[in-house]
Write an enzyme that holds these catalytic residues in place. Structure first.
Site, short mmCIF file in Angstrom:
data_model
loop_
_atom_site.label_atom_id
_atom_site.label_comp_id
_atom_site.label_asym_id
_atom_site.label_seq_id
_atom_site.Cartn_x
_atom_site.Cartn_y
_atom_site.Cartn_z
CE LYS A 113 -2.27 1.54 3.70
NZ LYS A 113 -1.81 2.96 3.77
CD GLU A 182 -6.20 7.86 7.49
OE1 GLU A 182 -5.97 8.14 8.68
OE2 GLU A 182 -5.37 7.28 6.75
#
Length: 294
Positions: A113, A182
């Site tokens: 990631k 996020e």
């Protein structure tokens, strides 16, 4: 069933939600595996949760590899994703591929990631070209905390919301098989999840995402003075741990522990011979060899 890139994509297609948690050690990984969690993230959040830093920036590739390899030994079916820490991919495409390869080869991760949208599409293209699956991360990207001026919700104005949407489309086009959103407003994250064909994993981005991720110490209530708005305490393990530590401390000092059932016995005749030996033998120590001489 083993979780893979293909099965996670199929979950989005079927409308099934994906569960993901951070993890940093073998013991916890075994518990998450047994619980049926779909995916585990070796997050650079370990810098804060495991190493005591104030942010994620000091974390190195070697740090991630160490924890990732430990976690991998506790998994059979859970999908394992490793974070690419700060400056492990921003410097060049070549560095990005090399470090991603280390996380797969040495850390035994199944995907990596990295944070960023349109600015990291070349890295995503190159990493996926090396047959390494990539999870993108947009919205609030903790490695950019200094640029953002702190941990703040992203996408609340038109310009920034459109940028996050375009970033999402850019990382998908570059080859990312999943994207983390996020601290993005729920409505925006829901729209992005509908626009993309790849799964979205939310953290502070609402229920419209295809899955959710949390830092496991957060969801277990292990930080008494810190609770982000998007965190739910599913248990108060932190308080239970403190109570257990206090009980242990008290029993050690009172000599309630260890009790008879925790101890090992020796034949009284053997002990008598040992005591006799002590009383009848003069011991000297040879400091050069560290051996006891009778």
């Amino acid at each position: 069933m083993k979780n893979t890139v293909t099965t996670l994509q199929a979950m989005k297609t079927k409308g099934e939600k994906i569960s993901m948690l951070t993890c940093y050690d073998y013991t916890t990984a075994c518990l998450m595996e047994e619980a049926g969690i779909n995916a585990i993230l070796i997050g650079d959040s370990l810098g804060m949760t495991m190493m005591g830093y104030s942010d994620t920036l000091p974390v190195t590739v070697d740090d991630i590899i160490h924890h990732c390899a430990s976690v991998s030994r506790g998994l059979k079916d859970t999908f394992l994703v490793a974070d690419m820490p700060f400056m492990s991919y921003q410097t060049s495409v070549e560095d990005a591929v090399r470090n991603a390869g280390r996380l797969i080869k040495e850390g035994h991760a199944q995907a990596v990631k990295l944070e960023g949208g349109a600015t990291v599409v070349e890295q995503i293209k190159a990493i996926t070209k090396a047959d390494i699956p990539v999870v993108a991360h947009i919205g609030l990207t903790p490695q950019s905390i200094n640029a953002f001026g702190g941990f703040k919700v992203q996408g609340k104005n038109v310009e920034r919301a459109i940028q996050i949407l375009e970033d999402a489309k850019a990382v998908e086009a570059a080859g990312a098989f999943m994207v983390t959103l996020e601290c993005v407003p729920e409505e925006l994250a829901t729209l992005i999840s509908k626009e993309l064909t790849i799964p979205t994993i939310g953290i502070g981005a609402g229920n419209g995402c295809d899955g959710q991720v949390l830092v496991y110490q957060d969801m277990l209530g292990m930080f008494s003075g810190f609770k982000p708005k998007f965190v739910k305490h599913f248990a108060n393990i932190g308080e239970d741990m403190k109570n257990a530590f206090k009980a242990y401390d008290a029993e050690v000092k009172s000599q309630a522990f260890p009790a008879a059932e925790h101890n090992f016995a020796i034949d009284s005749e053997v002990m008598a011979e040992v005591e006799k030996h002590i009383n009848t033998t003069e011991f000297t120590v040879n400091l050069d060899s560290d051996k006891v001489l009778a």
